[in-house]
Design an enzyme around this catalytic site. Structure first.
Site, PDB file in Angstrom:
ATOM      1  N   HIS A  26      -5.133   0.459  -2.361  1.00  0.00           N
ATOM      2  CA  HIS A  26      -5.561  -0.904  -2.039  1.00  0.00           C
ATOM      3  C   HIS A  26      -5.167  -1.782  -3.222  1.00  0.00           C
ATOM      4  O   HIS A  26      -5.994  -2.077  -4.074  1.00  0.00           O
ATOM      5  CB  HIS A  26      -7.087  -0.967  -1.851  1.00  0.00           C
ATOM      6  CG  HIS A  26      -7.575  -0.363  -0.581  1.00  0.00           C
ATOM      7  ND1 HIS A  26      -8.919  -0.122  -0.343  1.00  0.00           N
ATOM      8  CD2 HIS A  26      -6.913   0.027   0.531  1.00  0.00           C
ATOM      9  CE1 HIS A  26      -9.056   0.391   0.866  1.00  0.00           C
ATOM     10  NE2 HIS A  26      -7.859   0.515   1.424  1.00  0.00           N
ATOM     11  N   HIS A  45      -4.400   6.751  -0.131  1.00  0.00           N
ATOM     12  CA  HIS A  45      -3.657   5.499   0.003  1.00  0.00           C
ATOM     13  C   HIS A  45      -4.207   4.513  -1.004  1.00  0.00           C
ATOM     14  O   HIS A  45      -5.234   4.765  -1.639  1.00  0.00           O
ATOM     15  CB  HIS A  45      -3.680   4.954   1.438  1.00  0.00           C
ATOM     16  CG  HIS A  45      -4.972   4.368   1.899  1.00  0.00           C
ATOM     17  ND1 HIS A  45      -6.044   5.122   2.303  1.00  0.00           N
ATOM     18  CD2 HIS A  45      -5.368   3.078   2.028  1.00  0.00           C
ATOM     19  CE1 HIS A  45      -7.031   4.322   2.675  1.00  0.00           C
ATOM     20  NE2 HIS A  45      -6.655   3.078   2.519  1.00  0.00           N
ATOM     21  N   ASP A  88      -9.897   1.332   7.578  1.00  0.00           N
ATOM     22  CA  ASP A  88      -9.883   2.751   7.200  1.00  0.00           C
ATOM     23  C   ASP A  88     -10.939   3.520   7.990  1.00  0.00           C
ATOM     24  O   ASP A  88     -10.696   4.629   8.459  1.00  0.00           O
ATOM     25  CB  ASP A  88     -10.185   2.918   5.701  1.00  0.00           C
ATOM     26  CG  ASP A  88      -9.101   2.323   4.828  1.00  0.00           C
ATOM     27  OD1 ASP A  88      -7.955   2.248   5.280  1.00  0.00           O
ATOM     28  OD2 ASP A  88      -9.424   1.940   3.694  1.00  0.00           O
ATOM     29  N   GLU A 105       0.844  -1.184   0.000  1.00  0.00           N
ATOM     30  CA  GLU A 105       0.000   0.000   0.000  1.00  0.00           C
ATOM     31  C   GLU A 105       0.886   1.242   0.000  1.00  0.00           C
ATOM     32  O   GLU A 105       1.938   1.275   0.646  1.00  0.00           O
ATOM     33  CB  GLU A 105      -0.926   0.034   1.241  1.00  0.00           C
ATOM     34  CG  GLU A 105      -2.073  -0.946   1.146  1.00  0.00           C
ATOM     35  CD  GLU A 105      -3.230  -0.634   2.098  1.00  0.00           C
ATOM     36  OE1 GLU A 105      -3.287   0.474   2.673  1.00  0.00           O
ATOM     37  OE2 GLU A 105      -4.097  -1.520   2.256  1.00  0.00           O
TER      38      GLU A 105
HETATM   39 ZN   LIG Z   1      -7.421   1.357   3.143  1.00  0.00          ZN
END
Ligand SMILES: [Zn+2]
Length: 134
Positions: free
Chosen positions: A82, A80, A93, A26
């Site tokens: 995935h 961010h 999250d 990530e």
């Molecule tokens: Zn996430």
């Protein structure tokens, strides 16, 4: 609550390149600007170095916050990726959303990456429209 965010095409590509470089881990970073308009992307190292979660490197995060303050901008969002899905905010999250900012999440559908914006507040997730300008 914010319902829309405007980004320049270059900001979009900056994030995408970072996401691609970090995959399958990530990737994460910050979006700074004024009102609903992004003016700067700040890349932050994922301290967790994990394919399923991110933890911003505290030193880099602090440096980024200082940069945003000294340039008189606001923290508008956190992005961010995935790499293995989902395309929406994960349970982690939602549980860990510490700032009232837009969460921009990159996900992969086959070889195609896309980003979606979300507002996460008190366990509720609302879509944020992303407007990309030339
Ligand atoms: Zn996430």
């Amino acid at each position: 609550m914010k319902r829309q965010l405007t980004l320049h095409k270059n900001h979009w590509h900056e994030m995408l390149e970072h996401v691609l470089r970090q995959a399958p881990l990530e990737a994460c970073g910050l979006l700074a600007g004024k009102n609903d308009r992004v003016e700067k992307i700040l890349l932050v190292r994922n301290q967790a170095q994990s394919p399923v979660r991110f933890v911003m490197d505290p030193y880099e995060q602090l440096k980024a916050f200082d940069w945003i303050d000294s340039n008189r901008l606001d923290l508008l969002g956190i992005f961010h990726s995935h790499p293995a899905g989902p395309e929406t905010a994960s349970a982690t999250d939602i549980a860990e959303a510490a700032y009232e900012v837009i969460h921009l999440i990159w996900s992969r559908n086959q070889d195609r990456w896309q980003a979606r914006g979300f507002w996460i507040e008190k366990g509720h997730v609302t879509d944020v429209a992303l407007q990309i300008i030339e």
